[in-house]
Structures are given as C-alpha cells and as structure tokens.
Design a protein around this motif. Structure first.
Motif, PDB file in Angstrom:
ATOM      1  N   ALA A 148      -6.834   1.168  -1.101  1.00 11.77           N
ATOM      2  CA  ALA A 148      -6.853   2.273  -0.608  1.00 11.77           C
ATOM      3  C   ALA A 148      -6.678   3.056   0.764  1.00 11.77           C
ATOM      4  CB  ALA A 148      -7.898   3.348  -1.208  1.00 11.77           C
TER       5      ALA A 148
ATOM      6  N   THR B 253       0.999  -1.318   0.146  1.00 14.30           N
ATOM      7  CA  THR B 253      -0.358  -0.243   0.446  1.00 14.30           C
ATOM      8  C   THR B 253       0.476   1.280  -0.100  1.00 14.30           C
ATOM      9  OG1 THR B 253      -1.655  -1.054   1.233  1.00 14.30           O
ATOM     10  CG2 THR B 253      -1.650   1.030   1.085  1.00 14.30           C
TER      11      THR B 253
ATOM     12  N   GLN C  76      -4.884   3.402  -5.803  1.00 10.76           N
ATOM     13  CA  GLN C  76      -4.161   3.684  -4.526  1.00 10.76           C
ATOM     14  C   GLN C  76      -3.771   5.414  -3.990  1.00 10.76           C
ATOM     15  OE1 GLN C  76      -1.218   1.691  -2.791  1.00 10.76           O
ATOM     16  NE2 GLN C  76      -2.634  -0.126  -2.960  1.00 10.76           N
TER      17      GLN C  76
END
Length: 404
Positions: free
Chosen positions: A326, A148, A315
């Motif tokens: 996200a 992420t 993201q």
C-alpha cells in the motif's frame, strides 16, 4: 432505591455469560503454531513456505503449500535473533527490529524443514537487502515482482496482466506446474466467506463494544490469515461469535466508553496485549481496524485475475498495510473512513521503531488528522514479546483521559 442497590443492578447488567465463541477461538489459536507446521513438513511430507500469507494466500494454498506468516519468525527467541542479526550479519542496531529479528531467526532455522521464502516486491524495500543473508544459508527465495497502484487511475489493465503473469510464475515455483484453477476457485470462496463473517463481527461490535474484547478480536483478525490451519473450524467459531454478538447487540450499553481506531497493529508481541488491556481499563474500545478488508475476491473472472484485482483494490483503499504494497499516502484515507463509521474520538497510530515505511505513514497521519481536529497518539514499538514500558502505558492512558 438505595445507592448500593443501584450499583448492584449496574454490576449485574454489565455482567455477561462466558462466551463460547471466545473459548473456542482461544482453543483453536492454542493448537496452531509454526512448530506444528514444521512437524507436518518433517513427518507428513507437507510443503510450507515462509510468507505468502496475505492477499496471495489462496494461491499458495491452492498449490498444496502452507503459507507461514513472516510474523511467526519473531514469535519466539526474537531478542536473540535480533542480537544475532547485529553481530553476525552486521545489521546496524538502529535498523528495524522486525527485519533484524526476521533475518536472525531465519539464520537460526537454516537447518529447519521450511527452506523457501515467498515475498512481494512492493512490501518493504529494506527486506530485499536483508534476506540476501538468508540465501547464503540455503533458503530458496521467490519474489513476486513489484506492482503498486498509487492512485485509482494507475490500476491499468496492463498492470493487472503483468501481475497475473507474476502469479503464474509463483504457482510454478510453488508446485512445479500451473495453478489448479478449480482448487484456487474454492480457496477464493473460502476466503470470501471468512472475510464476510469477520466484517460482520466488526459491525456487530459497534453495538456491543465490550462483549468481544480487543485481544480475541485481534485473534480473529490474525485468524483471517491462516484460519488456524482449519478453515471449517474457524468458520464455526465466527458463526458462534456472530450469534453471540447479535444477542449482545440487543442490550443497551450501560457504561461509558471511548471509541477508537487503530492504525497499525499493536497486538501479539511488542507487549501489545498489555497495551490493549490498558486501553480497555481506561474505557477505550478499538472499533476500527485498518487490517480488515472491505473487498471480496471476484468469483466471476479467472481466479488469478481475481487475486490481481483484489490486490489493486486493497492498495487504493489503504487496506492490509504494507503487506499489500500500500502507498504511504493511502492508509490515512481508510483511517478517516473508519473514524466516520465508528464515530471514533481518537486514533492510535502504531509502528515498529526503525521502520521507514511506518515512520513516514505515521508522520503523514499525524499532520493530516491534526488539521482535521481528530486527536491521534503515536506509538513506537518493537517486535519483541516484552512488557510495554511505563512510558507507553502512561502515554496511552493520558491520551484516553484527554478524550474523556
């Protein structure tokens, strides 16, 4: 001209020829469901997996596997599935109804033909604990390890390299060997074509807000995930819709409307279709959809790397929701862009009751847009295919009356 003649003329100008595109879309959607996929697995020897229907879908398809959206798990029998999760698996009643319905439904389908589950580690942390129950039922679960980027500077080359290796492992798990790059490139080209056409549909609705109602528009968005099992037919439907919308956009809009942005999805189950109808009955039109990707997969680099870079782009733009891992702080950035692009007068923010991610995102958005003077209504729903409550309907209609 008499008042009666004026009303008649207004009614005539508001009428439209029935949409061939909407009819074809409805027919395509009707013929696609997980029962048909299960039949193909049982009778035709095809391979399928629960999950893998978001940003990673081109890889899954390139491996000869059908990705079945997790949302299909609560399309039917969801109340029974949720009850089973609470009673059999002892999941607390106040837990997210989506996860309970998902886990309970997997238990009910433990003897079904689809025995594999593909999940992304940055999707939803509670799912990681919940799906352990499914392993006891004999499901084979593969996790794409969490990657992420919480801000653009965190999209580092070493993280891209790491995700590429995760995708390589996923290909082996899916097919027993490395991904077929030629086939993967073709899947990426198809996905890019479909994404571009959907963006065109969204753009044209700005000029013809009533021509394509929210329910078929939602079907278009859902179709971007699985193409209703037939990408060529879906591309044909999109072309028809685009041609119709281009003609509709030439006509002036002859009735007042309230442009809106939808953060989160309230369509499909959760009584969402009725909520969408209630919005339109009050002259509200959803013109901004967070689920629409503004980016394409790159076609000038190795395809696995293209998928990895696409994920990071989604993201940091706050697109595609938690399915792409996200950050909770980013969706509001995309929502604000949509408000500006669509000249929206208000935002509808929806999440599933009991979802930690959804509640955090909604809270951030409520505070953020209050400071900026953009009206927002917060909705909580379940995943069950039940009519919306009177409270939900009243809340939506009151919000739209306030915006009038």
């Amino acid at each position: 001209m008499s008042e009666q003649e004026v009303c008649k003329k207004r009614k005539s100008s508001s009428a439209k020829v029935p949409s061939a595109g909407v009819a074809a879309l409805a027919a395509l959607a009707k013929g696609y469901n997980f029962h048909e996929i299960e039949r193909q697995v049982r009778e035709e020897g095809k391979q399928a997996v629960w999950g893998g229907a978001s940003w990673e879908a081109p890889l899954v398809r390139a491996c000869g596997v059908i990705p079945v959206g997790i949302n299909e798990l609560w399309r039917e029998d969801s109340l029974h599935a949720e009850s089973l999760a609470e009673d059999f698996h002892q999941i607390p009643a106040e837990f997210c109804s989506m996860i309970k319905a998902m886990v309970g439904r997997l238990h009910l389908k433990k003897d079904g033909p689809i025995k594999r589950i593909l999940l992304f580690g940055s999707t939803c942390e509670p799912i990681a604990n919940a799906v352990e129950h499914s392993q006891r039922d004999g499901f084979d679960i593969h996790w794409i390890d969490a990657v992420t980027a919480f801000k653009p500077s965190e999209r580092r080359e070493d993280l891209v390299d790491f995700l590429v290796r995760e995708l390589e492992k996923t290909a082996v798990w899916l097919s027993g060997g490395p991904a077929d790059e030629k086939r993967l490139r073709e899947e990426i080209r198809i996905k890019n074509r479909i994404n571009a056409k959907i963006r065109r549909v969204v753009e044209l609705r700005l000029a013809a807000p009533f021509y394509l109602p929210s329910v078929p528009m939602l079907q278009v968005l859902v179709g971007s995930i699985h193409y209703f099992g037939d990408p060529d037919a879906f591309l044909g439907v999109l072309d028809t819709l685009i041609a119709e919308l281009e003609e509709a956009a030439k006509q002036p809009v002859d009735r007042p409307y309230i442009p809106l942005v939808l953060a989160g999805l309230i369509g499909g189950p959760v009584g969402g279709l009725a909520l969408l109808h209630a919005i339109e009955e009050s002259n509200g039109v959803i013109l901004g959809w967070v689920q629409v990707s503004t980016a394409d997969f790159r076609e000038d680099i190795p395809p696995l790397r293209a998928i990895a870079e696409y994920l990071f782009a989604a993201q940091v733009k706050g697109e595609l929701g938690e399915g792409a891992g996200a950050s909770a702080t980013y969706r509001r950035v995309r929502v604000e862009e949509l408000v500006e692009e669509t000249k929206a007068k208000g935002i509808i923010s929806a999440f599933v009751t009991g979802c930690p991610y959804g509640s955090v995102v909604q809270g951030l958005e409520r505070d953020y847009f209050k400071k900026r003077g953009v009206p927002l209504v917060a909705l909580e729903t379940t995943v069950h295919d039940v009519p919306p409550t009177e409270e939900q309907i009243t809340k939506v209609k009151t919000f739209l009356e306030m915006l009038t």
